[in-house]
Design a protein around this motif. Structure first.
Motif, short mmCIF file in Angstrom:
data_model
loop_
_atom_site.label_atom_id
_atom_site.label_comp_id
_atom_site.label_asym_id
_atom_site.label_seq_id
_atom_site.Cartn_x
_atom_site.Cartn_y
_atom_site.Cartn_z
N SER A 1 3.66 12.85 7.21
CA SER A 1 2.35 12.59 7.71
C SER A 1 2.14 12.73 9.14
O SER A 1 2.55 11.99 10.06
CB SER A 1 2.16 11.03 7.36
N VAL A 2 1.40 14.06 9.36
CA VAL A 2 0.95 14.26 10.60
C VAL A 2 -0.40 13.84 10.76
O VAL A 2 -1.42 14.42 10.24
CB VAL A 2 1.26 15.77 10.46
N THR A 3 -0.47 12.83 11.57
CA THR A 3 -1.61 12.23 11.67
C THR A 3 -2.79 13.24 12.45
O THR A 3 -2.64 13.79 13.54
CB THR A 3 -1.54 10.99 12.92
N GLU B 1 -0.93 15.34 5.02
CA GLU B 1 0.54 14.83 4.54
C GLU B 1 1.04 16.14 3.93
O GLU B 1 0.51 16.95 3.35
CB GLU B 1 0.47 13.84 3.64
N PRO C 1 10.83 6.42 -0.12
CA PRO C 1 11.07 8.14 -0.88
C PRO C 1 10.49 7.77 -1.94
O PRO C 1 10.04 6.96 -2.52
CB PRO C 1 12.61 7.72 -1.03
N ASN D 1 0.79 -1.01 -0.13
CA ASN D 1 0.06 0.07 0.04
C ASN D 1 0.91 1.21 -0.05
O ASN D 1 1.52 1.74 1.06
CB ASN D 1 -0.84 0.12 1.36
N PRO D 2 0.81 1.76 -1.23
CA PRO D 2 1.89 3.06 -1.25
C PRO D 2 1.32 4.05 -0.38
O PRO D 2 2.36 5.24 -0.31
CB PRO D 2 2.00 3.53 -2.62
N TYR D 3 0.26 4.27 0.02
CA TYR D 3 -0.21 5.56 0.80
C TYR D 3 -0.06 5.24 2.37
O TYR D 3 -0.23 6.10 3.03
CB TYR D 3 -1.78 5.53 0.99
N LEU D 4 0.41 3.96 2.75
CA LEU D 4 0.74 3.84 4.13
C LEU D 4 1.97 4.43 4.73
O LEU D 4 2.97 3.59 4.29
CB LEU D 4 0.59 2.14 4.29
N PRO D 5 1.97 5.18 5.42
CA PRO D 5 3.14 5.67 5.92
C PRO D 5 4.12 4.77 7.02
O PRO D 5 3.22 4.11 7.78
CB PRO D 5 2.82 6.98 6.84
N PRO E 1 5.81 4.24 10.57
CA PRO E 1 5.78 5.19 11.51
C PRO E 1 7.14 5.42 12.30
O PRO E 1 8.16 4.90 12.06
CB PRO E 1 5.05 4.27 12.68
#
Lengths: 281, 351
Positions: A51-53, A57, A100, A3-7, A9
């Motif tokens: 990504s600031v939860t 982003e 990246p 999942n390329p949207y998953l940051p 942590p």
């Protein structure tokens, strides 16, 4: 399926206020899961989505160098919703990084060549990454002369001041630090705008010199004719663009210049490439 | 190709059989128009429509979709970390999709399913879907599919094509997925009926066309600087109706939405018609005027996409943007301006 949207942590390890106006802070992040650091293997010139939860982003160039291990660094200007909130966060806070992302400066093409780096204001982050990378003992011999022209409005607005001072002392990199103006009597470097200092200090192209430029549009506009006069071909002038982004992977559709996505096909383009595309940046 | 006959009197029973192995979606009447939605128990798709008001793209790219959930409560062990939500990607059948909307998924797939990255939400929803097309016998006056790489009986992107033949459907099985659905529905009566004549008749009813053959050879910068954009954009109110109704527009936004300490990271349809779409944090906007934005939409569809993938234009000719535009901007006219643009001939006009 990845999942390329998953940051990944990350934990904020250190926060450094870089400039006298306190609008620029460098965040040093450590990955919560050590194996994520390997997955985040990057090259100088790439960016990440911070990504600031709960806020969102922001796409930010990577300021650390691939040769620095155990952390990644990003220098963030306080501008909008996400970056303003990030500036209020503390060490130890948890957030995320995706990447990246994007392409990088053409390191393989530049091997065996002279490199001229021109930076202005806070657009010096991936240039710091590049300088640290090139000066690494394992890499320095791959490049010929390295010149750096870096300018800010005033001495207090320069990023990475301690490192600039160290690079000034070295004989394997030619530093040309400048400020627009200063009344500080102890200022010992150049005074003047980046295009002027480039004209005075930068080496003319021998056909084998690459120029990497990052800075505000006004600086780029006035530096380009200087480089033309110094004989740089447009495919030897390398620029890193910024545009509004969301996905960072070429899907959400907003950052394109012509058929190219700045996030995925860029952010690094040669001036020759940019000449052939609509200038929507 | 195998053609199967389905009596309409058996249709409801077949859907009953399909509703076990598949989630069923289809066009239903929604106020004055038809749109796609998930069918309830015993609910029938309503095939009495020319085309749905909005395209079928939401079957794979919902207008709003949760990408992640998260907690801001520091007492929870994974606070501030993104959690992947459970999603239902069990097999689904989209009944009665028009061939243009089905072909559109193939164009959009090039954006979401790339060698470098795959959008897992789009790809999983697409792969879970079986597309049961409904051939067009009664096109709208704004349809130009036959000159946009598509057609009223076009098969690309479909698993099964239904043709309405009065008291029965003729079903052309096109893929393994289509074959599986036919089996699940219990349809088995093969026929020698030929839909070719019906296809040619339907194609002859498509009354308008575009020319695109010159687009490839023109420089993007020449088209970008063409003198006609100001006039083309003059009436536009940037309402975004064209992009929302379009089956090949995929642009989206990502937003975090909090409710107390809980939150979701959502993606929502977005539109290149809106100034916020490209506004930088600094206040600078690379597409600051509506001329920039109208030009971006048409250049993307008719030039950038063509150049990027070398697989035709990013348009299937469904004509929705023409029918729904409140100020009568017509992609067929814009396409003609672009296709016939001669940068040499207009230097005097620019000056």
């Amino acid at each position: 399926m990845e999942n390329p949207y998953l940051p990944y942590p990350v934990r904020i390890e250190e926060i450094i206020t870089e400039t006298e106006d306190k609008n620029l802070k460098t965040f040093k992040f450590v990955f919560q899961n050590p194996e994520d650091e390997e997955k985040f293997a990057y090259k100088a010139g790439q960016f990440g989505e911070l990504s600031v939860t709960g806020k969102g982003e922001i796409p930010i160039g990577i300021a650390s160098s691939p040769t620095e291990k155990g952390f990644v660094k990003f220098t963030v200007n306080k501008v909008g919703l996400v970056s303003s909130f990030l500036h209020t966060m503390k060490t130890g806070d948890i957030m995320g990084i995706r990447g990246p992302l994007g392409n990088w400066y053409p390191w393989e093409t530049m091997e065996g060549k002279n490199v001229l780096i021109i930076g202005g204001g806070f657009a010096f982050t991936t240039l710091r990454s590049s300088i640290i990378y090139m000066l690494d003992p394992a890499n320095r011999s791959k490049f010929k002369d390295i010149h750096v022209v870096y300018g800010a409005r005033s001495p207090g607005m320069l990023l990475y001041k301690d490192e600039l001072a160290e690079w000034e002392k070295r004989d394997d990199i030619h530093m040309h630090i400048t400020v627009d103006a200063t009344d500080d009597p102890s200022w010992k470097y150049n005074t003047g705008f980046v295009p002027t200092i480039t004209e005075q200090k930068a080496p003319p192209s021998d056909g084998e010199t690459y120029a990497i430029i990052c800075g505000p549009p006004i600086m780029i506009k006035f530096t380009q004719p200087v480089l033309d006069n110094l004989g740089y071909d447009h495919d030897h002038i390398i620029m890193s663009l910024e545009n509004r982004m969301k996905c960072g992977i070429g899907m959400c559709g907003r950052c394109n210049i012509g058929m190219e996505f700045v996030c995925k096909d860029g952010p690094v383009f040669t001036l020759a490439q940019l000449n052939a595309t609509p200038k929507e940046y | 190709m195998k053609v199967i006959k389905i009596d309409k009197k058996d249709w409801a029973d077949s859907l009953g059989k399909l509703s076990g192995p598949y989630r069923l979606f289809g066009p239903v009447r929604d106020k004055d128009f038809h749109n796609f939605k998930e069918l309830g128990n015993d609910e029938q798709p309503d095939f009495n429509f020319q085309n749905t008001r909005v395209s079928a793209k939401s079957m794979v790219l919902p207008q709003s979709e949760t990408l992640f959930t998260y907690s801001l409560d520091e007492k929870e062990p994974d606070h501030h970390q993104m959690r992947e939500p459970e999603k239902n990607y069990s097999p689904r059948a989209v009944l009665g999709i028009r061939p243009c909307d089905a072909k559109a998924f193939l164009l959009v797939k090039r954006n979401f399913d790339t060698p470098e990255y795959k959008d897992p939400y789009w790809v999983r929803a697409y792969e879970a879907s079986t597309f049961v097309g409904l051939a067009c016998d009664d096109p709208c006056s704004t349809c130009f599919c036959t000159s946009a790489g598509c057609g009223p009986f076009h098969e690309e992107g479909l698993d099964l094509l239904l043709v309405d033949a009065g008291d029965h459907f003729l079903a052309k099985v096109l893929t393994q997925k289509g074959k599986n659905l036919v089996q699940a529905a219990g349809w088995g009566v093969e026929t020698n009926a030929d839909v070719e004549l019906m296809k040619r008749t339907a194609e002859s009813r498509i009354a308008s066309a575009i020319s695109t053959e010159q687009l490839k050879g023109k420089a993007a910068t020449d088209l970008y600087h063409a003198p006609f954009w100001e006039e083309a954009a003059f009436a536009c109110i940037n309402c975004g109706t064209c992009t929302y109704s379009c089956p090949t527009c995929w642009c989206f936004d990502i937003q975090d939405e909090n409710h107390g300490n809980a939150g979701v990271r959502m993606r929502n349809w977005d539109s290149c018609m809106y100034p916020l779409f490209t506004l930088h944090g600094s206040g600078h906007n690379p597409r600051e005027t509506k001329i920039h934005r109208v030009r971006q939409r048409f250049m993307h569809k008719l030039k950038y996409y063509l150049d990027k993938y070398d697989a035709g234009i990013q348009c299937v000719g469904c004509g929705r943007c023409i029918r729904l535009c409140p100020v009568n901007i017509d992609i067929r006219n814009i396409c003609e301006l672009m296709n016939s643009h001669d940068p040499g001939a207009c230097t005097c006009q620019v000056a």
